[in-house]
Design a protein around this motif. Structure first.
Motif, PDB file in Angstrom:
ATOM      1  N   MET A 106     -23.665  -5.084  19.202  1.00  7.65           N
ATOM      2  CA  MET A 106     -22.739  -5.975  19.160  1.00  7.65           C
ATOM      3  C   MET A 106     -21.493  -5.788  17.974  1.00  7.65           C
ATOM      4  N   GLN A 107     -20.349  -6.180  18.497  1.00  3.55           N
ATOM      5  CA  GLN A 107     -19.399  -5.759  17.664  1.00  3.55           C
ATOM      6  C   GLN A 107     -18.530  -6.935  17.687  1.00  3.55           C
ATOM      7  N   PHE A 108     -17.534  -7.010  16.509  1.00  9.01           N
ATOM      8  CA  PHE A 108     -16.731  -8.056  16.279  1.00  9.01           C
ATOM      9  C   PHE A 108     -15.228  -7.846  16.157  1.00  9.01           C
ATOM     10  N   LYS A 109     -14.428  -8.630  16.778  1.00 11.05           N
ATOM     11  CA  LYS A 109     -13.097  -8.399  16.595  1.00 11.05           C
ATOM     12  C   LYS A 109     -12.485  -8.596  15.236  1.00 11.05           C
ATOM     13  N   HIS A 110     -12.909  -9.533  14.529  1.00 12.92           N
ATOM     14  CA  HIS A 110     -12.473  -9.824  13.195  1.00 12.92           C
ATOM     15  C   HIS A 110     -13.693  -9.587  12.092  1.00 12.92           C
ATOM     16  N   PRO A 111     -14.206  -8.535  11.980  1.00 17.23           N
ATOM     17  CA  PRO A 111     -15.510  -8.172  11.219  1.00 17.23           C
ATOM     18  C   PRO A 111     -15.246  -8.810   9.730  1.00 17.23           C
ATOM     19  N   GLU A 112     -14.031  -8.806   9.152  1.00 18.82           N
ATOM     20  CA  GLU A 112     -13.848  -9.160   7.782  1.00 18.82           C
ATOM     21  C   GLU A 112     -14.223 -10.632   7.595  1.00 18.82           C
ATOM     22  N   LEU A 113     -14.166 -11.550   8.718  1.00 17.81           N
ATOM     23  CA  LEU A 113     -14.404 -13.051   8.516  1.00 17.81           C
ATOM     24  C   LEU A 113     -15.953 -13.110   7.960  1.00 17.81           C
ATOM     25  N   LEU A 114     -16.961 -11.962   8.274  1.00 17.35           N
ATOM     26  CA  LEU A 114     -18.354 -12.117   8.128  1.00 17.35           C
ATOM     27  C   LEU A 114     -18.516 -12.107   6.681  1.00 17.35           C
ATOM     28  N   TYR A 115     -17.539 -11.730   5.830  1.00 14.66           N
ATOM     29  CA  TYR A 115     -17.682 -12.148   4.411  1.00 14.66           C
ATOM     30  C   TYR A 115     -18.222 -13.771   3.977  1.00 14.66           C
ATOM     31  N   ALA A 116     -17.559 -14.780   5.134  1.00 12.86           N
ATOM     32  CA  ALA A 116     -17.766 -15.885   4.661  1.00 12.86           C
ATOM     33  C   ALA A 116     -19.084 -16.449   4.760  1.00 12.86           C
ATOM     34  N   LEU A 117     -20.129 -15.242   5.416  1.00 12.13           N
ATOM     35  CA  LEU A 117     -21.543 -15.680   5.516  1.00 12.13           C
ATOM     36  C   LEU A 117     -21.839 -16.111   3.904  1.00 12.13           C
ATOM     37  N   PHE A 118     -21.439 -15.509   2.945  1.00 14.07           N
ATOM     38  CA  PHE A 118     -21.917 -15.895   1.618  1.00 14.07           C
ATOM     39  C   PHE A 118     -21.947 -17.295   1.339  1.00 14.07           C
TER      40      PHE A 118
ATOM     41  N   PHE B 228     -15.968 -17.343  14.515  1.00 13.48           N
ATOM     42  CA  PHE B 228     -14.435 -17.131  14.170  1.00 13.48           C
ATOM     43  C   PHE B 228     -14.451 -15.442  14.122  1.00 13.48           C
ATOM     44  N   ALA B 229     -15.505 -14.808  13.829  1.00 16.31           N
ATOM     45  CA  ALA B 229     -15.432 -13.470  13.870  1.00 16.31           C
ATOM     46  C   ALA B 229     -15.268 -12.782  15.258  1.00 16.31           C
ATOM     47  N   GLN B 230     -15.369 -13.605  16.200  1.00 19.70           N
ATOM     48  CA  GLN B 230     -15.439 -13.310  17.779  1.00 19.70           C
ATOM     49  C   GLN B 230     -16.344 -11.872  18.014  1.00 19.70           C
ATOM     50  N   PRO B 231     -17.577 -12.147  18.290  1.00 24.22           N
ATOM     51  CA  PRO B 231     -18.276 -11.041  18.533  1.00 24.22           C
ATOM     52  C   PRO B 231     -18.415 -10.572  20.017  1.00 24.22           C
ATOM     53  N   PHE B 232     -18.597  -9.316  20.491  1.00 26.68           N
ATOM     54  CA  PHE B 232     -18.625  -8.920  21.756  1.00 26.68           C
ATOM     55  C   PHE B 232     -19.358  -7.810  21.797  1.00 26.68           C
ATOM     56  N   THR B 233     -19.695  -7.437  23.075  1.00 30.10           N
ATOM     57  CA  THR B 233     -20.544  -6.230  23.397  1.00 30.10           C
ATOM     58  C   THR B 233     -19.734  -5.373  24.513  1.00 30.10           C
ATOM     59  N   ALA B 234     -20.003  -4.012  24.284  1.00 29.30           N
ATOM     60  CA  ALA B 234     -19.254  -3.387  25.545  1.00 29.30           C
ATOM     61  C   ALA B 234     -19.811  -1.747  25.330  1.00 29.30           C
ATOM     62  N   LYS B 235     -19.887  -1.189  26.619  1.00 31.72           N
ATOM     63  CA  LYS B 235     -20.708   0.026  26.620  1.00 31.72           C
ATOM     64  C   LYS B 235     -19.991   1.305  25.869  1.00 31.72           C
TER      65      LYS B 235
ATOM     66  N   ILE C 180     -15.842   2.885  35.314  1.00 35.24           N
ATOM     67  CA  ILE C 180     -14.924   2.652  34.175  1.00 35.24           C
ATOM     68  C   ILE C 180     -14.769   1.218  33.695  1.00 35.24           C
ATOM     69  N   LYS C 181     -14.539   0.326  34.897  1.00 34.54           N
ATOM     70  CA  LYS C 181     -14.535  -1.078  34.629  1.00 34.54           C
ATOM     71  C   LYS C 181     -15.673  -1.555  34.017  1.00 34.54           C
ATOM     72  N   SER C 182     -16.970  -1.106  34.355  1.00 38.98           N
ATOM     73  CA  SER C 182     -18.150  -1.615  33.847  1.00 38.98           C
ATOM     74  C   SER C 182     -18.152  -1.136  32.350  1.00 38.98           C
ATOM     75  N   ASP C 183     -17.850   0.013  32.025  1.00 41.19           N
ATOM     76  CA  ASP C 183     -17.807   0.589  30.526  1.00 41.19           C
ATOM     77  C   ASP C 183     -16.903  -0.065  29.742  1.00 41.19           C
ATOM     78  N   SER C 184     -15.771  -0.449  30.349  1.00 36.63           N
ATOM     79  CA  SER C 184     -14.800  -1.096  29.524  1.00 36.63           C
ATOM     80  C   SER C 184     -14.606  -2.400  29.444  1.00 36.63           C
ATOM     81  N   LYS C 185     -15.668  -3.199  30.174  1.00 38.60           N
ATOM     82  CA  LYS C 185     -15.900  -4.611  30.440  1.00 38.60           C
ATOM     83  C   LYS C 185     -16.339  -5.254  29.029  1.00 38.60           C
ATOM     84  N   ILE C 186     -15.526  -6.279  28.494  1.00 41.72           N
ATOM     85  CA  ILE C 186     -15.779  -6.875  27.224  1.00 41.72           C
ATOM     86  C   ILE C 186     -16.438  -8.260  27.421  1.00 41.72           C
ATOM     87  N   ASN C 187     -17.718  -8.264  26.872  1.00 43.35           N
ATOM     88  CA  ASN C 187     -18.633  -9.466  26.890  1.00 43.35           C
ATOM     89  C   ASN C 187     -18.114 -10.370  25.650  1.00 43.35           C
TER      90      ASN C 187
END
Length: 641
Positions: free
Chosen positions: A1-13, A73-80, A609-616
């Motif tokens: 899993m990846q995040f579009k705005h990973p900097e917001l994860l600091y809010a978990l503190f 708010f960090a907008q997580p997603f998965t992709a190949k 290519i479409k499958s590999d670049s698909k963003i969930n």
């Protein structure tokens, strides 16, 4: 899993805040006296345990609620792949060589590949598409759709390695972009190595299209096998990569008129011969019927009026050996003694031979320099008693000089088989133990640049070339050399004569560096053109006094017979044919090639290519979880006692 705005994860503190509140919340209890407290102590203990469980459940719900909100708010997603990169670069190489005419399961390989590209590439996505002869840079499929549907076959294909390297030049140097190379070809076997370097920034998708069968019959070549005063024997070679055929019709046309027809039985190779009249102009086409590749079913050729090479010998020695070589059937041979020479005839010659002149007059030196600068060829045969200064005055124009005469016997032992005089089938194989001719004396030379044709045993040149001048370093008379008795003399001097005026061949191959000369004189600013019914072009040409040198390579690009014209006057005709390399339907095995993703379907590659670049995107799920935890907390507060 990846995040579009990973900097917001600091809010978990911030989750530490409810934990601190729940752990250190202080409550004051008021004492109330009762007469019998045994029952109350038991009730107090049970209420305290129930309250602790409720607090921990509420704490968990609130922590999970806040965590889900932060993750949403960090907008997580998965992709190949790293598909969330802002820029995508797609380069498509589409092989449109003649071998792509072969039939696949759904028609011609090239036509089917074009349909799949149009159907599977998003219309508005920017791509770069290149073929063997065209480049469409940073375009959309929608904008080049009509061009693709009308795409023809290229007469000059790129090698697999060259096409791969060329495709890579269209990628940017940005490391933040997602790069995809889609290479679509049948990968015809060219016996050349094909290697792909590993590149973590780029994905190579190779699509190998395969025909349903590898059968093909081609007209490989044609040549004049013999010639007499009345007849020409034209031999035709055919090749077959399929099943043996008992009866293959072969037709010969002059313009559009059928003049001969025969049939051959062919297994792997076959040949047939046509008889043609000697003194007749033939604008010929040899044709067969074959259902596989179409480009190699015809071969164009021309037999024009015989043109003779003009040869002039200037003698102070016997020239009988020259007369026997430069015969009247192919050469206009004339000879003069030095003191009888008319200098005005020099410019009409193609080849001038200085035959053992002792001293070259200054007027002749000037005339020969002018003659060679206008494309004429010169052969220098020195005598054994020359005036070196006069020879060097001439040879200095060709970066060569004689030093002194050396009265030493030497053998002529080395033939430069790669030289144009000898690489056209003069020798069936290289010979190293022939009967060596010898000389009894020779001139040492000083030369900045020369091409040795025949050499002595010590490597010094016996015959060398500089530009269009051929120089012997020894006299050829019987007292100083037995070279006249050697079998080398005929092909050497004969080919020099042919070299001095390049009469057009039977036909030329498109894509090769071709050159020939036309015996004509042009007015100032006039040019020769190549034309047929549909094309008219001006080839590269160089004008001399009595001839025009024409050079062609990639043009013309259509196989046909072309007229060489001066304005409206047709001088002669010349034929061009496609290279027959593509006729051999053998293909490379790419299964062991590293650093590629190999496929056999264009549609499958684009789906991958479409499958590999698909963003969930997963943020919606975390919002749903947050609402669920909020409702769970409300239920705990309301119903949990």
């Amino acid at each position: 899993m990846q995040f579009k705005h990973p900097e917001l994860l600091y809010a978990l503190f911030l989750l530490l805040i409810p934990i601190i509140v729940h752990l250190f919340q202080l409550r004051k209890f008021e004492k109330v006296d009762f007469t019998n407290v045994a029952f109350l102590k038991e009730a107090k203990l049970q209420a305290r345990k129930s309250s602790q469980i409720k607090k921990w459940l509420i704490l968990c719900m609130r922590l999970l609620l806040l965590a889900c909100l932060v993750l949403a708010f960090a907008q997580p997603f998965t992709a190949k792949t790293n598909a969330f990169k802002s820029k995508k670069e797609t380069v498509i190489y589409l092989d449109n060589s003649f071998s792509m005419q072969a039939k696949g399961n759904k028609g011609e390989l090239l036509k089917r590949a074009i349909q799949d590209i149009i159907a599977h590439v998003p219309e508005n996505e920017n791509i770069t598409l290149l073929t063997n002869n065209n480049v469409y840079k940073n375009v959309t499929i929608k904008s080049i759709k009509n061009d693709l549907l009308q795409l023809g076959y290229a007469a000059t294909p790129l090698t697999s390695q060259a096409a791969y390297l060329k495709s890579n030049t269209f990628f940017s140097n940005q490391k933040s972009s997602l790069k995809n190379l889609i290479y679509i070809s049948d990968f015809q076997d060219s016996n050349q190595g094909f290697s792909i370097d590993k590149d973590s920034l780029k994905t190579n998708y190779f699509v190998q299209l395969q025909p349903v069968n590898n059968e093909n019959i081609a007209i490989d070549s044609a040549f004049i096998s013999s010639k007499t005063a009345s007849e020409i024997q034209l031999s035709v070679l055919l090749k077959n990569t399929g099943k043996p055929l008992e009866n293959l019709p072969v037709s010969l046309f002059n313009n559009d008129t059928l003049i001969a027809k025969t049939s051959v039985s062919i297994d792997k190779e076959a040949s047939t011969t046509f008889t043609l009249p000697t003194n007749k102009i033939i604008n010929g086409k040899i044709s067969i019927d074959d259902a596989s590749l179409q480009f190699d079913n015809s071969l164009f050729f021309n037999i024009n009026n015989t043109e003779k090479v003009n040869v002039l010998a200037i003698n102070e020695a016997n020239d009988d050996f020259l007369k026997r070589i430069y015969t009247v059937s192919e050469f206009n041979y004339t000879s003069f003694a030095l003191n009888q020479l008319n200098y005005n005839i020099l410019e009409a010659q193609n080849l001038v031979v200085l035959n053992e002149i002792n001293t070259i007059p200054n007027a002749l030196i000037a005339a020969l320099k002018q003659f060679t600068s206008q494309g004429g060829s010169l052969v220098v045969i020195p005598s054994s008693n020359i005036t070196i200064d006069t020879y060097n005055n001439l040879l200095q124009s060709f970066q060569s000089t004689f030093i002194h005469f050396n009265k030493t016997e030497k053998r002529i032992t080395t033939i430069n088989y790669s030289h144009p005089l000898f690489n056209n089938g003069v020798f069936e194989k290289q010979v190293s133990n022939f009967q060596y001719p010898k000389v009894n004396g020779f001139y040492n030379i000083n030369s900045a640049s020369l091409s040795s044709i025949l050499k002595y045993e010590d490597g010094a040149p016996f015959l060398f070339q500089n530009k269009n001048t051929f120089v012997f370093t020894s006299a050829l008379n019987k007292e100083h050399s037995n070279f006249k008795n050697s079998p080398l003399i005929v092909p050497t001097l004969y080919n020099i004569g042919k070299y001095s005026f390049k009469i057009p061949d039977l036909y030329y191959t498109i894509g090769k560096n071709n050159s020939f000369e036309v015996n004509t004189q042009l007015q100032q600013d006039a040019v020769l053109t190549l034309s047929n019914q549909t094309e008219n072009m001006i080839p590269e040409q160089q004008l001399f006094n009595n001839k025009v040198l024409i050079k062609t390579s990639e043009t013309p690009n259509t196989a046909n017979i072309y007229s060489i014209t001066n304005k409206t006057d047709v001088i002669k005709n010349v034929s061009y044919n496609y290279d027959r390399t593509e006729s051999n339907l053998l293909y490379s095995n790419l299964s062991t090639t590293e650093n590629i993703n190999l496929n056999n379907s264009v549609a499958q590659v684009f789906d991958t290519i479409k499958s590999d670049s698909k963003i969930n995107a997963l943020w919606k799920w975390f919002v749903i979880f947050a609402l669920a935890f909020l409702l769970t907390e409300m239920c705990i507060l309301k119903y949990f006692k």
